[in-house]
Design an enzyme around this catalytic site. Structure first.
Site, PDB file in Angstrom:
ATOM      1  N   GLU A 131       0.837  -1.214   0.000  1.00  0.00           N
ATOM      2  CA  GLU A 131       0.000   0.000   0.000  1.00  0.00           C
ATOM      3  C   GLU A 131       0.866   1.256   0.000  1.00  0.00           C
ATOM      4  O   GLU A 131       0.600   2.226  -0.719  1.00  0.00           O
ATOM      5  CB  GLU A 131      -0.918  -0.030   1.226  1.00  0.00           C
ATOM      6  CG  GLU A 131      -1.977   1.044   1.260  1.00  0.00           C
ATOM      7  CD  GLU A 131      -3.158   0.760   0.361  1.00  0.00           C
ATOM      8  OE1 GLU A 131      -2.964   0.715  -0.879  1.00  0.00           O
ATOM      9  OE2 GLU A 131      -4.276   0.613   0.875  1.00  0.00           O
ATOM     10  N   THR A 183      -5.692   7.796  -4.939  1.00  0.00           N
ATOM     11  CA  THR A 183      -5.516   8.069  -3.508  1.00  0.00           C
ATOM     12  C   THR A 183      -4.400   9.080  -3.284  1.00  0.00           C
ATOM     13  O   THR A 183      -4.503   9.974  -2.445  1.00  0.00           O
ATOM     14  CB  THR A 183      -5.234   6.755  -2.750  1.00  0.00           C
ATOM     15  OG1 THR A 183      -6.347   5.886  -2.949  1.00  0.00           O
ATOM     16  CG2 THR A 183      -5.054   6.993  -1.266  1.00  0.00           C
TER      17      THR A 183
HETATM   18  N1  HSE Z   1      -7.237   6.548   4.888  1.00  0.00           N
HETATM   19  C1  HSE Z   1      -6.937   6.580   3.488  1.00  0.00           C
HETATM   20  C2  HSE Z   1      -7.244   7.954   2.933  1.00  0.00           C
HETATM   21  C3  HSE Z   1      -7.742   5.541   2.778  1.00  0.00           C
HETATM   22  O1  HSE Z   1      -8.302   8.487   3.266  1.00  0.00           O
HETATM   23  O2  HSE Z   1      -6.428   8.500   2.190  1.00  0.00           O
HETATM   24  C4  HSE Z   1      -7.477   5.478   1.311  1.00  0.00           C
HETATM   25  O3  HSE Z   1      -8.339   4.517   0.755  1.00  0.00           O
END
Ligand code: HSE
Length: 308
Positions: A131, A183
């Site tokens: 990730e 992301t």
């Molecule tokens: N916690 C992460 C974000 C999750 O909000 O960037 C990404 O899927």
């Protein structure tokens, strides 16, 4: 075993106030990885299906490959050859933990292939490495994708995760508009400093949410699904998000917010029926913002990565 196929589900991260801390596994959709032993040492990805040809086949650049390599390293298994076939059931860049699902399915399949030297919780580290390589160092998708249910990530260094119980009957609607949001991009807009008052509100909501999960107080649980820090910063990246959230609440959802980094929006609901009603209203609200959207309804206490 010569070949193992594993499935790992979509996950909804953050759940409102819990940025990088809370994540929930859905029943479906998810990604599937087949790991097969081969003669030549090393990990290779022979095919990625269902990604429209956009994901890399190089194992070192694909979360399935990175998680597989890291799993073998963590287990101390050297000199073996593994080929992976990755079948994407999840849309990329949708806020449903697509990269995490591939990593979790690959880690699970490879661990089983070599005789399960690692417990599932020990696969969180290898998946976190994957990730981190593509989207950021957060475990709120990979941990529930592996372990199922609702997981609180207390720390990633060292990894310290807490399972949180879920009230019976709770359902979740997740609506995904037809566009991709990386992301990385959604993390790049986040503030580096947070007003103290917003920190106080988010902290209070996370604490109360965990309490509500234990006590089954659905009203309290719903009131906690708000975020003063991250969702406001991302609002401009998801057209119509405030209206979509309002539409869900108008139709009786307990609480609603952006799923993970977006653009999906989720709503926690008292029942599957309520979730279907909220989902319909959310799809309409996205349509009013000019976006086609699809939805999925799920129970909330769903299993994580497993052999299929
Ligand atoms: N916690 C992460 C974000 C999750 O909000 O960037 C990404 O899927």
């Amino acid at each position: 075993m010569e070949s193992v196929t594993a499935f790992a589900p979509a996950t909804v991260a953050n759940l409102g106030p819990g940025f990088d801390v809370l994540g929930l596994a859905l029943a479906a959709p998810g990604d599937t990885v087949t790991a097969t032993r081969t003669g030549a040492p090393g990990v290779r990805i022979t095919a990625v299906e269902g990604d429209g040809g956009v994901l890399p086949l190089e194992a070192e650049r694909n979360t399935a490959g990175i998680a597989a390599i890291a799993t073998l390293a963590r287990a101390g298994v050297t000199g073996i050859g593994v080929e992976l076939i990755v079948r994407k059931g999840l849309p990329i860049g949708s806020g449903l933990g697509s990269s995490a699902a591939s990593a979790a399915a690959a880690a699970c399949a490879v661990n089983l292939l070599v005789g399960s030297p690692l417990r599932k919780s020990e696969l969180v580290g290898p998946c976190l490495e994957a990730e981190a390589a593509v989207s950021g160092r957060h475990a709120d998708n990979v941990a529930p994708a592996l372990l199922g249910g609702l997981i609180l990530v207390r720390s990633v260094d060292p990894i310290d995760i807490v399972r949180v119980p879920l009230p019976d009957g709770l359902a979740i609607a997740v609506v995904t508009p037809a566009f991709e949001l990386e992301t990385r991009t959604a993390r790049a807009v986040l503030p580096t400093h947070v007003p103290l008052a917003d920190l106080v509100r988010n902290t209070a909501n996370i604490g109360a949410m965990i309490s509500a999960c234990h006590s089954g107080d659905l009203g309290l649980l719903g009131r906690c699904v708000t975020d003063r820090v991250v969702a406001p910063a991302r609002a401009a990246l998801v057209p119509g998000a405030p209206e979509v959230i309002a539409a869900a609440l108008d139709r009786g959802a307990l609480g609603a917010s952006i799923s993970g980094a977006g653009p999906s929006v989720f709503a926690l609901c008292r029942s599957q029926r309520s979730a279907r009603e909220s989902a319909g209203a959310m799809v309409e609200a996205f349509a009013a913002a000019g976006l086609a959207a699809t939805y999925t309804i799920s129970e909330v206490d769903c299993p994580g990565a497993r052999q299929i």
